[in-house]
Design an enzyme around this catalytic site. Sequence first.
Site, PDB file in Angstrom:
ATOM      1  N   ASP A  28      43.784 -34.067  17.696  1.00 21.48           N
ATOM      2  CA  ASP A  28      43.447 -35.175  18.592  1.00 21.48           C
ATOM      3  C   ASP A  28      42.438 -36.048  17.853  1.00 21.48           C
ATOM      4  OD1 ASP A  28      43.092 -36.720  21.009  1.00 21.48           O
ATOM      5  OD2 ASP A  28      41.282 -35.587  21.445  1.00 21.48           O
ATOM      6  N   SER A  29      42.144 -37.202  18.432  1.00 25.48           N
ATOM      7  CA  SER A  29      41.110 -38.064  17.871  1.00 25.48           C
ATOM      8  C   SER A  29      39.736 -37.386  17.943  1.00 25.48           C
ATOM      9  CB  SER A  29      41.054 -39.352  18.671  1.00 25.48           C
ATOM     10  OG  SER A  29      40.847 -39.033  20.031  1.00 25.48           O
ATOM     11  N   GLY A  52      41.866 -44.958  20.781  1.00 26.29           N
ATOM     12  CA  GLY A  52      42.321 -45.917  21.791  1.00 26.29           C
ATOM     13  C   GLY A  52      42.045 -47.374  21.442  1.00 26.29           C
ATOM     14  N   ASN A  95      47.553 -38.853  23.365  1.00 26.75           N
ATOM     15  CA  ASN A  95      48.587 -39.821  23.738  1.00 26.75           C
ATOM     16  C   ASN A  95      48.584 -41.033  22.818  1.00 26.75           C
ATOM     17  OD1 ASN A  95      50.007 -39.359  26.614  1.00 26.75           O
ATOM     18  ND2 ASN A  95      48.056 -38.309  26.519  1.00 26.75           N
ATOM     19  N   CYS A 129      46.369 -39.503  29.020  1.00 27.34           N
ATOM     20  CA  CYS A 129      45.329 -39.344  28.001  1.00 27.34           C
ATOM     21  C   CYS A 129      44.814 -37.922  28.157  1.00 27.34           C
ATOM     22  CB  CYS A 129      44.203 -40.349  28.226  1.00 27.34           C
ATOM     23  SG  CYS A 129      42.761 -40.065  27.172  1.00 27.34           S
ATOM     24  N   THR A 130      44.643 -37.234  27.023  1.00 29.07           N
ATOM     25  CA  THR A 130      44.307 -35.808  27.119  1.00 29.07           C
ATOM     26  C   THR A 130      42.853 -35.562  27.544  1.00 29.07           C
ATOM     27  OG1 THR A 130      44.002 -35.810  24.716  1.00 29.07           O
ATOM     28  CG2 THR A 130      46.104 -35.003  25.560  1.00 29.07           C
TER      29      THR A 130
HETATM   30  N1  DGL Z   1      42.581 -38.129  23.836  1.00 30.89           N
HETATM   31  C1  DGL Z   1      43.054 -39.431  23.418  1.00 30.89           C
HETATM   32  C2  DGL Z   1      44.399 -39.747  24.077  1.00 30.89           C
HETATM   33  O1  DGL Z   1      45.024 -38.903  24.630  1.00 30.89           O
HETATM   34  C3  DGL Z   1      42.136 -40.553  23.794  1.00 30.89           C
HETATM   35  C4  DGL Z   1      40.847 -40.641  23.092  1.00 30.89           C
HETATM   36  C5  DGL Z   1      40.717 -41.787  22.153  1.00 30.89           C
HETATM   37  O2  DGL Z   1      40.733 -42.968  22.532  1.00 30.89           O
HETATM   38  O3  DGL Z   1      40.569 -41.457  20.982  1.00 30.89           O
HETATM   39  O4  DGL Z   1      44.833 -40.869  24.047  1.00 30.89           O
END
Ligand code: DGL
Length: 267
Positions: free
Chosen positions: A11-12, A44, A75, A186-187
């Site tokens: 993930d980010s 994002g 996501n 979004c996770t």
């Molecule tokens: N967890 C990321 C997602 O599902 C969002 C966080 C971000 O913006 O890096 O989009």
Amino acid sequence: MKNIQPIGIFDSGIGGLTVANAITKHLPNEEIIYFGDTAHLPYGDKSVDAIRYYCITITKFLLEKGCKMIVIACNSASSAASEVLIDFFKGQTIFVNVVDPLVEAVVGQQYDKVGVIATKATINTGIYQRKLLEKQPGLTVASMATPLLVPMIEEGYFENKISRAIIEDYLGRSDFDNMEALLLACTHYPLIRPEIKAFLGEDVRIFDSIDVVADQVRTLLTQYKLLNDKRRKPHQFYVSDYTRSFEETTRIFYEESIDLDHCAIWV
Ligand code: DGL
């Protein structure tokens, strides 16, 4: 590929730990290697090209660690880079994204109108709108970027008047009038699911990608005969930029306390 190889999850940042948590709960015999790209958080706000470059570099790292499967637990990354990764790393691993299992879960319900909230990067790709309408033409999809939610969650702002005001401002807009379901695309968002539920009430069903992605992981590993019979090593957690506060925040996202290793894959 062998069944004893680990599952890579990235993930980010630490939002994907919500997905990792579900996978380790549903599949306790699996070993996971988690990578949070905290040096580039948030995805994002990034361009599609930047996100693709980050995802390719992280995938190389996870492949060097021998991952039989890679779960894109973000996501924004799934929307921007899933197809590129499948193409670039053809035949080297199995990819799972977080968008398709969520879309599948929703279209089975035959709603007339659903809402989607996500980061700007996810909403700008139009991926949910496109995939939902491919499977259910005629469905009304109200999509909205909700960029304040990720920083709010990362700061541990739940169940207080500020988080309630932000949620109310986004979800109270007329775009969402008469929706029957809301997709948390979004996770990070599952962490504020109770607050969203409190605002929307009983009439709107809420969907997130956590359990449906863990199910998809199980289905694919079973199909490829790659389910592990016993975990032999501890899980590993890496971040591309380390701060103590990140390590503390991980407890909000992952039930056990974990040790983050700093891994500078960008130099
Ligand atoms: N967890 C990321 C997602 O599902 C969002 C966080 C971000 O913006 O890096 O989009």
